[in-house]
Each structure stands twice: as structure tokens, then as C-alpha cells.
Scaffold this motif. Structure first.
Motif, PDB file in Angstrom:
ATOM      1  N   PHE A 188      -8.589  -4.980   0.867  1.00 26.18           N
ATOM      2  CA  PHE A 188      -7.197  -5.146   1.299  1.00 26.18           C
ATOM      3  C   PHE A 188      -6.462  -3.837   1.084  1.00 26.18           C
ATOM      4  CE2 PHE A 188      -2.736  -5.873   0.225  1.00 26.18           C
ATOM      5  CZ  PHE A 188      -2.309  -6.532   1.372  1.00 26.18           C
ATOM      6  N   ARG A 189      -5.670  -3.443   2.075  1.00 22.72           N
ATOM      7  CA  ARG A 189      -4.875  -2.223   1.957  1.00 22.72           C
ATOM      8  C   ARG A 189      -3.494  -2.461   2.544  1.00 22.72           C
ATOM      9  NH1 ARG A 189      -6.920   2.928   5.057  1.00 22.72           N
ATOM     10  NH2 ARG A 189      -5.864   1.901   6.802  1.00 22.72           N
ATOM     11  N   SER A 190      -2.473  -2.100   1.779  1.00 22.68           N
ATOM     12  CA  SER A 190      -1.087  -2.152   2.234  1.00 22.68           C
ATOM     13  C   SER A 190      -0.556  -0.721   2.267  1.00 22.68           C
ATOM     14  CB  SER A 190      -0.247  -3.021   1.296  1.00 22.68           C
ATOM     15  OG  SER A 190       1.111  -3.000   1.691  1.00 22.68           O
ATOM     16  N   THR A 191       0.014  -0.332   3.413  1.00 24.00           N
ATOM     17  CA  THR A 191       0.448   1.055   3.601  1.00 24.00           C
ATOM     18  C   THR A 191       1.928   1.091   3.968  1.00 24.00           C
ATOM     19  OG1 THR A 191      -1.754   1.599   4.425  1.00 24.00           O
ATOM     20  CG2 THR A 191      -0.010   3.210   4.820  1.00 24.00           C
ATOM     21  N   ASN A 192       2.690   1.809   3.184  1.00 19.20           N
ATOM     22  CA  ASN A 192       4.097   2.065   3.501  1.00 19.20           C
ATOM     23  C   ASN A 192       4.208   3.399   4.225  1.00 19.20           C
ATOM     24  OD1 ASN A 192       4.925  -0.299   2.173  1.00 19.20           O
ATOM     25  ND2 ASN A 192       5.025   0.787   0.201  1.00 19.20           N
ATOM     26  N   ASN A 193       5.093   3.466   5.198  1.00 14.35           N
ATOM     27  CA  ASN A 193       5.280   4.701   5.961  1.00 14.35           C
ATOM     28  C   ASN A 193       3.996   5.090   6.696  1.00 14.35           C
ATOM     29  OD1 ASN A 193       7.651   6.172   6.404  1.00 14.35           O
ATOM     30  ND2 ASN A 193       6.869   7.954   5.314  1.00 14.35           N
ATOM     31  N   GLN A 247       1.816   8.958   4.047  1.00 12.46           N
ATOM     32  CA  GLN A 247       1.774   7.504   3.939  1.00 12.46           C
ATOM     33  C   GLN A 247       1.268   7.112   2.550  1.00 12.46           C
ATOM     34  OE1 GLN A 247      -0.820   6.056   7.019  1.00 12.46           O
ATOM     35  NE2 GLN A 247      -2.653   6.954   6.131  1.00 12.46           N
ATOM     36  N   TYR A 248       1.785   5.993   2.030  1.00 15.99           N
ATOM     37  CA  TYR A 248       1.519   5.568   0.662  1.00 15.99           C
ATOM     38  C   TYR A 248       0.704   4.284   0.707  1.00 15.99           C
ATOM     39  CZ  TYR A 248       5.307   8.871   0.191  1.00 15.99           C
ATOM     40  OH  TYR A 248       6.074  10.014   0.287  1.00 15.99           O
ATOM     41  N   MET A 249      -0.495   4.333   0.134  1.00  8.21           N
ATOM     42  CA  MET A 249      -1.438   3.233   0.275  1.00  8.21           C
ATOM     43  C   MET A 249      -1.729   2.582  -1.070  1.00  8.21           C
ATOM     44  SD  MET A 249      -4.090   4.968   2.988  1.00  8.21           S
ATOM     45  CE  MET A 249      -4.344   6.394   1.930  1.00  8.21           C
ATOM     46  N   LEU A 281       0.252   7.610  -9.514  1.00  6.86           N
ATOM     47  CA  LEU A 281      -0.698   6.785  -8.784  1.00  6.86           C
ATOM     48  C   LEU A 281      -1.783   6.283  -9.734  1.00  6.86           C
ATOM     49  CD1 LEU A 281      -1.077   9.304  -5.823  1.00  6.86           C
ATOM     50  CD2 LEU A 281       0.417   7.296  -5.875  1.00  6.86           C
ATOM     51  N   PRO A 282      -1.758   5.012 -10.106  1.00  4.86           N
ATOM     52  CA  PRO A 282      -2.790   4.478 -11.009  1.00  4.86           C
ATOM     53  C   PRO A 282      -4.037   4.029 -10.245  1.00  4.86           C
ATOM     54  CG  PRO A 282      -1.128   2.817 -10.609  1.00  4.86           C
ATOM     55  CD  PRO A 282      -0.687   4.043  -9.847  1.00  4.86           C
ATOM     56  N   LEU A 308     -14.964  -4.533  -8.730  1.00  7.10           N
ATOM     57  CA  LEU A 308     -13.598  -4.694  -8.226  1.00  7.10           C
ATOM     58  C   LEU A 308     -12.773  -3.497  -8.653  1.00  7.10           C
ATOM     59  CD1 LEU A 308     -11.621  -5.775 -10.810  1.00  7.10           C
ATOM     60  CD2 LEU A 308     -13.065  -7.763 -10.477  1.00  7.10           C
ATOM     61  N   GLY A 309     -11.698  -3.298  -7.927  1.00  7.72           N
ATOM     62  CA  GLY A 309     -10.869  -2.145  -8.232  1.00  7.72           C
ATOM     63  C   GLY A 309      -9.552  -2.154  -7.489  1.00  7.72           C
ATOM     64  N   TYR A 310      -8.637  -1.318  -7.981  1.00 11.24           N
ATOM     65  CA  TYR A 310      -7.324  -1.112  -7.350  1.00 11.24           C
ATOM     66  C   TYR A 310      -7.004   0.371  -7.427  1.00 11.24           C
ATOM     67  CZ  TYR A 310      -2.320  -0.356  -7.145  1.00 11.24           C
ATOM     68  OH  TYR A 310      -1.091   0.167  -6.844  1.00 11.24           O
ATOM     69  N   SER A 311      -6.400   0.896  -6.364  1.00 13.11           N
ATOM     70  CA  SER A 311      -6.002   2.303  -6.375  1.00 13.11           C
ATOM     71  C   SER A 311      -4.748   2.486  -5.538  1.00 13.11           C
ATOM     72  CB  SER A 311      -7.129   3.196  -5.839  1.00 13.11           C
ATOM     73  OG  SER A 311      -7.390   2.903  -4.482  1.00 13.11           O
ATOM     74  N   ALA A 312      -3.920   3.416  -5.959  1.00  9.83           N
ATOM     75  CA  ALA A 312      -2.756   3.863  -5.192  1.00  9.83           C
ATOM     76  C   ALA A 312      -2.998   5.313  -4.804  1.00  9.83           C
ATOM     77  CB  ALA A 312      -1.482   3.725  -6.016  1.00  9.83           C
ATOM     78  N   SER A 313      -2.652   5.680  -3.571  1.00  7.90           N
ATOM     79  CA  SER A 313      -2.913   7.040  -3.103  1.00  7.90           C
ATOM     80  C   SER A 313      -1.906   7.427  -2.026  1.00  7.90           C
ATOM     81  CB  SER A 313      -4.340   7.162  -2.552  1.00  7.90           C
ATOM     82  OG  SER A 313      -4.540   6.267  -1.468  1.00  7.90           O
ATOM     83  N   VAL A 314      -1.861   8.727  -1.763  1.00  4.60           N
ATOM     84  CA  VAL A 314      -0.990   9.286  -0.726  1.00  4.60           C
ATOM     85  C   VAL A 314      -1.861  10.061   0.254  1.00  4.60           C
ATOM     86  CG1 VAL A 314       0.954  10.800  -0.211  1.00  4.60           C
ATOM     87  CG2 VAL A 314       0.935   9.473  -2.331  1.00  4.60           C
ATOM     88  N   GLN A 315      -1.658   9.838   1.540  1.00  5.85           N
ATOM     89  CA  GLN A 315      -2.377  10.589   2.571  1.00  5.85           C
ATOM     90  C   GLN A 315      -1.351  11.311   3.439  1.00  5.85           C
ATOM     91  OE1 GLN A 315      -4.582   8.359   5.596  1.00  5.85           O
ATOM     92  NE2 GLN A 315      -6.265   9.791   5.357  1.00  5.85           N
ATOM     93  N   ARG A 316      -1.527  12.628   3.554  1.00  7.56           N
ATOM     94  CA  ARG A 316      -0.547  13.442   4.264  1.00  7.56           C
ATOM     95  C   ARG A 316      -1.015  13.768   5.674  1.00  7.56           C
ATOM     96  NH1 ARG A 316      -0.964  14.875  -0.912  1.00  7.56           N
ATOM     97  NH2 ARG A 316       0.910  14.565  -2.173  1.00  7.56           N
TER      98      ARG A 316
END
Length: 817
Positions: free
Chosen positions: A622-627, A595-597, A543-544, A559-567
Motif C-alpha cells: 500500500f502506498r499513499s502519495t501526497n503531491n 512528492q511525499y510517499m 522520514l521514519p 512487514l515494513g513501513y517507510s516514508a520517503s520523498v521523490q523529486r
């Protein structure tokens, strides 16, 4: 209960009589840019008397205005200085009463080389923070820590809460030398009222979105000049409200040569009045004979809780390290009641069936020990610093619930059932962090490159058993329904490691950070119902994250970008079925996965400093969430709904907001306006889609009739709900008014607040639907709730004045040789 509204209004009108304030004497005026004419904030103004002694300093507000206290009548020379501008001087003849000086203009890039000026800038803005060199302020010995904070524009103590706010926003954290401190932190700010300000060397206000801290709200970082003194301080906070709620919170901290100790106890009680819900649901399934369901319910809720937290702490290794032991426990009980009535109709409008139920639930959270230990250590040289930190935390949170439900499909048919549920979560967490800072010098005022590595291990265990019983009319005993047993035995383990780097460029105008987070997750467990369903799965994620902040003149960009997982948590996974309303069932989903954000944001703020505007800000998120984990509802052929949590295919969320703050009107009134537009997109596994548009806004007015006193009125427009199956843009408005006052000599403060002043109570409309049903609900909400709160502080510390070492090159006002 009838509220004595006229008496309370009279009380509010009389409270301003408290403000018998002190008379301030000094000079006041404003500072602006000589070329653009724009007001200048953060300008340092220093006063030097006829004997060459510096007698006081002030810092201009965002609006450019300042007030500088002078101790006595006489002639003074005022020096105005700001980074990147030449220093200007002005001589005044002060007669003992407040003297208005009008506007002082500063010219960029021109320095007075022949004069050593005492008014070197004490405060400056950088890309992601505001820095106040408090240790260099000649007046630092006259103030306590909390008092001198107000020299930083827009940082002030809220008289209602007694805590610090920046730009009207509560702080996310308070750090001491970049670390958690048990004497002073976010939830324990009152010791700063009793400790001298000269224990500090520097104050940093970390702005939201900092690349180094990854924060959503402002953070205060205090860099000490010497260790905090020995002593004791405490705070007591009672509160009550007209909706039958009250509580008390007490906190005590002592710092001794042997050890430090902090104790916090909190009691809460709430017995809210009954609230009514009404709903209508239309069923679109072709095979269904029950087309329309009309239902009504009333619910009540009483809760009582006790919370106790104790911590022991002390410095180690000659104040280069700390050790901390922490323990806590909680006991809570809840009693809830609910009545439901419903009627079903066919396509012709004929009544087909009806139900009437009543239920009572008793729940408790037994006392369990929770605790942790932390150890940190640092080493430093002139150009390098090494930080090492270890921590272990243990948490155990069990709950027990028993619900009895009486069902009456008709007057002739009555049944009674009972459900008993036990659930709990136990967690062990280990964490270690290493950071390396390298720069030109490791001093209070330096900013340096930092490399950090953090690793940890977390072991969680979720358990739940749910059993269901029917009352046997003959024996009067409850007989277990063995086919309805539900259980969850679930263990989650994950190990993680992240590597980060942060740096600053262009004289600290640009800051950035890079972080790569890696984790390995192992889930093992079973969902036990009619058969055992395995819940095992393993995964690895990289997750960068990247963040950047840039300050240019009066503008700031982040500004920023992040990838994360929420259980999923235990509530979302618990298989317990709530059937107190047989037409509307609900349960958790044991088969949920994380879920993967992917999130990105851009913030832009601009200081205007032209009347009436002070600042404007634009934010896009902006947030895109898979699952994506979302709450969903389905209906069957009998128009019975089942609500649970589900992993959707995908969701997207876009938010854009615009805010404006104004300069002070009549020196006492300021305003804040905000508007936000949101667009939500959901895609379900069956291919269906849903889109929601939400519009919200707020307007706030702040009035300061006297020092330490504030009246606030805010008008808000908000959506009634956010849901993946929301079908319409329903909004509601509310007006909240509060009055707060703080008495510094008595260390006593408090507030009176009226929530939703214009409505006694009302019903909020919410809609929910899919291809198979459409439901409209009206949820009752109480209004005109009066809330009262007080706080009293006490403290005594053994402290000595700092030995001042005067640098003649700074304070000598003569000319260079």
C-alpha cells in the motif's frame, strides 16, 4: 524483413543435441520430517568411506530431493543432519552406478550424543537470509566459486545470462564482506568461474525485504576466508534481434599487487521499423465547435551509443580498507522521424479542419567526463567492528536536440518551423557512513547488533534553453520567434542524515531495523519564458522507516513501513514544448515539487513441499502519495491537447499478489504461477477523482533437458498502461519462449528468445479521459521478435589451495570416551 521462421525452429529443435553431458555416479533420494511427512530442504548429507574419510556432501533441495556424488565403489556411511533435528545415519554398498535410496525420515529434537558427526549442518535459514558455511564443506577445494553456489537450493547460474538467480529472480547486488567489490559485483560475476571456492568462508542469500538491507530483490553477500587472488578475467557479450537492433558489451578486470583495474565498454545500435498510432478524441467542452478529432501517426527511431567505464582500485591498511577511483563517459546520437494526419469534425459530423505534418529530430549527447572516488576502512576486535566509508561522485549529462517540422493545413498552405533545445544536469554528491557492530564475536558465522549513521550533501543543477524558428520563404532562412523562448535555470541542494539500528532475536529467527532519515532541501531557480517565474522554496523532512522479518518453521513473514520523498527529474521539469503534432502538444513542468510517499508492505511465504506444490507466497503493498507527480492531459476549445506533469492532490495504490511454485515433474520440469490485483485512486486539485482496477497474471514453465540447458516458456497478461486519467481496464497477453545453453569447459553460453510468439504485430487499446474529453488510442506493437545473445568468458588467477586444519572433533567418526 521476413524472418526465416522454419529454419529457426529447426535450429531450436537441434540444439538439445549439444547436451552430451557427463555421467554422474552416486546416490539419490529424498528427506522428510518423520512426524509430518513433509519434505525437508537444506538438509546436509555427508558420505564417509570405510576408512573414515569424508568423501562428499550434498544439500537437499526444497523438494527434499538430493543427489550425492561418490568417487568410487565401496561401502559408505551417510549422515543426515539439520538444525533442530537428530542426526540419522545409513550404510550403503555402492556398486558404481546411481543408487536410489528412497526416503530418509528425520526426527525433531533427538540428538546422537555418542557420535561426533561430520555432517554438521552446513546451511540454515534465518529470518531474512539463507546462510551456507561454505568454508566448513570438506568438498570446498574441488569447486570454483560459481560452481559451489548451486549447493544452495534455488540459487543457480542462468545458462542464458551466465549470472546467478535465486528462485528465478536476478540478484539486486553482490557484496564481498558487506561492501562493494570491483572484482566481483552484480554486473561482473564471471570472475567467480575462475576463482577457487575455498577463498570463501560463508555465503549469505539475503531475502527480499530484509530489515538490514531494505532490498526489493535477493542480495548475495560473500564473506571471504582470505583476500581474492591476483589475476585477470574478461567477458564478451554480443547480441542481436530481428527488430534491427544489435550491440556488444566487453568487460575486463585485473587484480595485481600494485593496483586493480576494471574496464567496461558497450556499444548499442537500434533502428526499429516504423510503428503506427491511431486515436479518436471527443471534446465535451460546451464552447467547443470541434467535437471529434481523428488522427493517425507513424514514427521511426534510430539510436547509436557508446559507453566507457574505467575503475582503479586497491586494498589499503593491510586489507582493512579500500580506495576506488572511477571514471566514465558516454556518447549517443538519435534520429527520429514522425508523420501525422488529423481531421476535426463538429457536432453534426461535418469536417471542420485538417492537418498534415512531418518532422525529423536529430539529438546527441556529447562526451563528458563523469567520475568519483571512494574510500572505506574498518577496525575490529573479537566482539566489535567499526566501519567508515566516504565517497564523492560527479556527473554531467548534456543533450542537444534539433527538430524540423513541416505543417500543411491545406495543399495551398505550407509552413516550416524548427526548434532547438539544449539541456543538461550536473551533480556533485558527497556521502559518509559510519557503522558500529557489536556481538558475541565478529566471525563469519555471527549475527550482531548494528548501529549506523550516514550523512551526505548533493548539489544538482538543471539547465534548459529552448528556441523556436520559422522558415522565411523569401530568404530561405529560419527567423527566431522571440516570444516563444523557454528556459530553465535551476539549482537544488539538499543535506541529509539518517540514523539506523538493526538487531536479531530468538536465535536469529526474528530480525528488525529502525531508521530515521532527516533532510533539508533548498531549491533556487527561475523559469524563463515571456517573464521570469521564481522557483525558490525550502523544506525540512523527517522520514521514519521500520522493517521486521520472522522465520517460523516453514513460514516467513516480512512487514515494513517507510516514508520517503521523490523529486522531479530534468525530463519532467524541462519547459521545451514538443509541437511536432499541432493537435497534440507536450512539455515538462518547471514548477513541479517533490512528492511525499508513505508505504507499507506485508509478505508471507510458506514452503509446502508436498507434491505438486513447493512454495506459495502472498504479498500486500500500500502506498499513499501526497503531491503526487503524474502525467496529465487537458484539451482546449479547439480540441488541441496539452500533456504535461502535474502535482496532484493525492494518490493511493494498493497491490495484492499471490504466487505458487511447483516441485519438479519428471525431475526436469517445474512451473511458476502468479496473479496480481491492483487498485489505484487519484484525487485532482479541482476535486475530481479517478479509480482504476488492474488485473495481471503470469504462468511460467521451466524445462531442464540436460545439465546447463534450459527451455523456458512464459505466458503473461498485463494492463496496456498505467495513468492517472486511465478510463478502462485494457489488457493484452503475450507468449515468450527461450532456449539457453552453457558449455562449462569452453566458458561459452547463449540464448535464443522469441518475444510475443503468437503475434506478428498488433494494436494495443488505451483509453484516457476527464470531465472535458475522452480519448481512445490504438498503439502498434511489434511481435514475434527473435533475440540472440552469446557470452564468452576467460580468466587466469594465481591461487593456492587453502591449508586445511582438520578438527578431530568434527571429522573423527569414533565414539566419545
Amino acid at each position: 524483413m521476413k524472418t526465416p521462421l522454419p529454419h529457426i525452429i529447426v535450429l531450436i529443435l537441434l540444439i538439445p543435441l549439444w547436451a552430451a553431458g557427463q555421467k554422474n555416479q552416486g546416490v539419490q533420494g529424498s528427506v522428510s520430517d518423520a512426524e509430518s511427512g513433509q519434505a525437508m530442504g537444506y538438509v546436509t548429507i555427508a558420505a564417509v568411506d570405510s576408512k573414515g574419510r569424508q568423501t562428499g556432501t550434498a544439500i537437499s533441495q526444497i523438494s527434499g530431493k538430493y543427489f550425492l556424488h561418490l568417487p568410487r565403489s565401496g561401502k559408505y556411511t551417510l549422515y543426515f543432519s539439520f538444525v533442530g533435528y537428530g542426526t540419522e545415519s545409513r550404510t550403503v554398498d555402492f556398486g558404481g552406478t546411481t543408487l536410489g535410496l528412497g526416503n530418509q525420515r528425520l526426527k525433531p529434537g533427538i540428538a546422537i550424543e555418542e557420535i561426533f558427526v561430520a555432517a554438521r549442518p552446513l546451511i540454515r535459514r534465518e529470518s531474512d537470509r539463507i546462510v551456507f558455511d561454505v568454508g566448513k564443506d570438506p568438498e570446498v577445494g574441488k569447486f570454483k566459486m560459481m560452481e559451489i553456489m548451486s549447493k544452495i537450493p534455488e540459487l543457480e547460474m542462468s545458462p542464458g545470462s551466465g549470472n546467478l538467480n535465486f528462485q528465478g529472480q536476478p540478484l539486486e547486488k553482490i557484496l564481498i564482506d558487506g561492501r562493494h567489490n570491483d572484482i566481483i559485483h552484480h554486473s561482473r560475476q564471471y570472475p567467480m568461474e575462475f576463482i577457487r571456492a575455498d577463498y570463501m568462508a560463508q555465503i549469505e542469500v539475503i531475502l527480499p525485504g530484509s530489515p538490514e538491507y531494505h532490498n526489493e530483490k535477493p542480495i548475495l553477500n560473500i564473506k571471504l576466508d582470505r583476500p581474492l587472488p591476483y589475476g585477470i578475467a574478461g567477458e564478451i557479450r554480443p547480441n542481436a534481434s530481428s527488430d534491427k537492433a544489435f550491440g556488444i558489451k566487453s568487460d575486463l578486470v585485473a587484480n595485481t599487487p600494485i593496483t586493480g583495474i576494471g574496464v567496461n565498454y558497450q556499444f548499442l545500435f537500434s533502428d526499429a521499423p516504423k510503428l503506427e498510432n491511431r486515436s479518436t478524441r471527443e471534446n465535451f467542452l460546451p464552447e467547443s465547435n470541434d467535437r471529434l478529432l481523428e488522427s493517425r501517426s507513424e514514427s521511426s527511431h534510430m539510436t547509436r551509443s557508446h559507453n566507457l567505464n574505467v575503475s582503479l582500485f586497491r586494498p589499503l591498511f593491510r586489507n582493512t580498507g579500500n580506495i576506488r577511483l572511477q571514471g566514465s563517459t558516454q556518447r549517443a546520437e538519435t534520429i527520429a522521424g514522425k508523420t501525422n494526419t488529423s481531421e476535426s469534425y463538429d457536432t453534426e459530423g461535418n469536417r471542420t479542419s485538417g492537418n498534415s505534418t512531418s518532422s525529423r529530430m536529430y539529438g546527441q549527447q556529447p562526451m563528458k567526463f563523469n567520475g568519483g572516488v571512494g574510500l572505506d576502512k574498518f577496525w575490529k576486535t573479537y566482539t566489535r567492528r567499526f566501519n567508515l566509508k566516504f565517497g564523492y561522485d560527479y556527473t554531467d549529462r548534456p543533450t542537444e536536440n534539433r527538430t524540423t517540422t513541416r505543417i500543411e493545413p491545406s495543399p495551398e498552405t505550407v509552413s516550416e518551423q524548427q526548434s532547438r533545445s539544449r539541456s543538461g544536469s550536473v551533480q556533485h554528491a558527497l556521502k559518509g557512513t559510519f557503522s558500529f557492530i557489536n556481538g558475541t564475536s565478529i566471525t563469519a558465522s555471527s549475527r550482531n547488533r548494528m548501529l549506523y549513521l550516514s550523512t551526505g550533501y548533493v548539489n544538482r543543477r538543471y539547465e534548459n534553453t529552448s528556441q523556436y524558428y520559422l522558415l522565411d520563404d523569401l530568404s530561405g532562412e529560419y527567423i527566431e520567434e522571440e516570444t516563444r523562448f523557454n528556459g530553465l535555470n535551476y539549482r537544488q541542494e539538499f543535506s541529509y542524515c539518517y540514523l539506523g539500528y538493526s538487531d536479531n532475536l530468538f536465535n536469529n529467527r526474528l530480525s528488525y531495523s529502525l531508521r530515521l532519515h532527516g533532510e533539508y532541501l533548498a531549491n533556487e531557480g527561475t523559469y524563463q519564458s515571456r517573464e521570469s517565474i521564481p522557483l525558490d522554496y525550502h523544506e525540512f523532512n523527517l522520514l521514519p522507516q521500520i522493517r521486521l522479518a520472522y522465520e517460523i518453521k516453514r513460514a516467513n513473514f516480512r512487514l515494513g513501513y517507510s516514508a520517503s520523498v521523490q523529486r522531479p527529474n530534468l525530463m519532467q521539469m524541462s519547459p521545451y514544448v514538443n509541437d511536432t503534432d499541432p493537435d497534440n502538444l507536450s512539455a515538462g513542468n518547471p514548477e513541479l515539487k517533490g512528492q511525499y510517499m508513505h508505504a507499507a508492505f506485508f509478505n508471507y511465504s510458506q514452503r509446502i513441499d508436498r507434491f505438486p506444490l513447493k512454495m506459495l507466497a502472498l504479498r500486500y503493498y500500500f502506498r499513499s502519495t501526497n503531491n503526487a507527480i503524474e502525467r496529465t492531459t487537458t484539451v482546449d476549445g479547439n480540441n488541441v491537447s496539452f500533456t504535461t506533469y502535474e502535482n496532484l492532490g493525492r494518490s493511493r495504490q494498493s497491490d495484492i499478489s499471490f504466487t505458487i511454485s511447483t516441485r519438479e515433474f519428471f525431475k526436469k520440469i517445474s512451473a511458476y504461477f502468479s496473479i496480481q490485483y491492483s487498485h489505484d485512486y487519484y484525487r485532482f486539485h479541482d476535486g475530481t477523482e479517478n479509480r482504476n482496477n488492474r488485473l495481471s497474471g503470469s504462468a511460467s514453465l521451466y524445462f531442464h533437458p540436460a545439465k546447463g540447458m534450459q527451455i523456458n516458456a512464459s505466458y503473461n497478461i498485463r494492463p496496456t498502461s498505467r495513468s492517472a486519467q486511465r478510463q478502462s481496464d485494457d489488457r493484452y497477453s503475450s507468449l515468450n519462449v527461450s532456449l539457453s545453453k552453457y558449455f562449462p569447459k569452453a566458458h561459452l553460453g547463449g540464448s535464443i528468445e522469441v518475444e510475443d510468439l503468437l503475434n506478428g504485430h498488433r494494436f494495443l487499446r488505451e483509453t484516457l479521459g476527464s470531465t472535458s474529453f475522452f480519448q481512445t488510442s490504438y498503439r502498434e506493437q511489434l511481435g514475434r521478435i527473435f533475440r540472440f545473445s552469446l557470452y564468452w568468458r576467460f580468466g587466469k588467477f594465481k591461487q593456492e589451495a587453502k591449508q586445511q586444519h582438520i578438527d578431530s572433533g568434527v571429522y573423527d567418526m569414533g565414539t566419545r570416551e
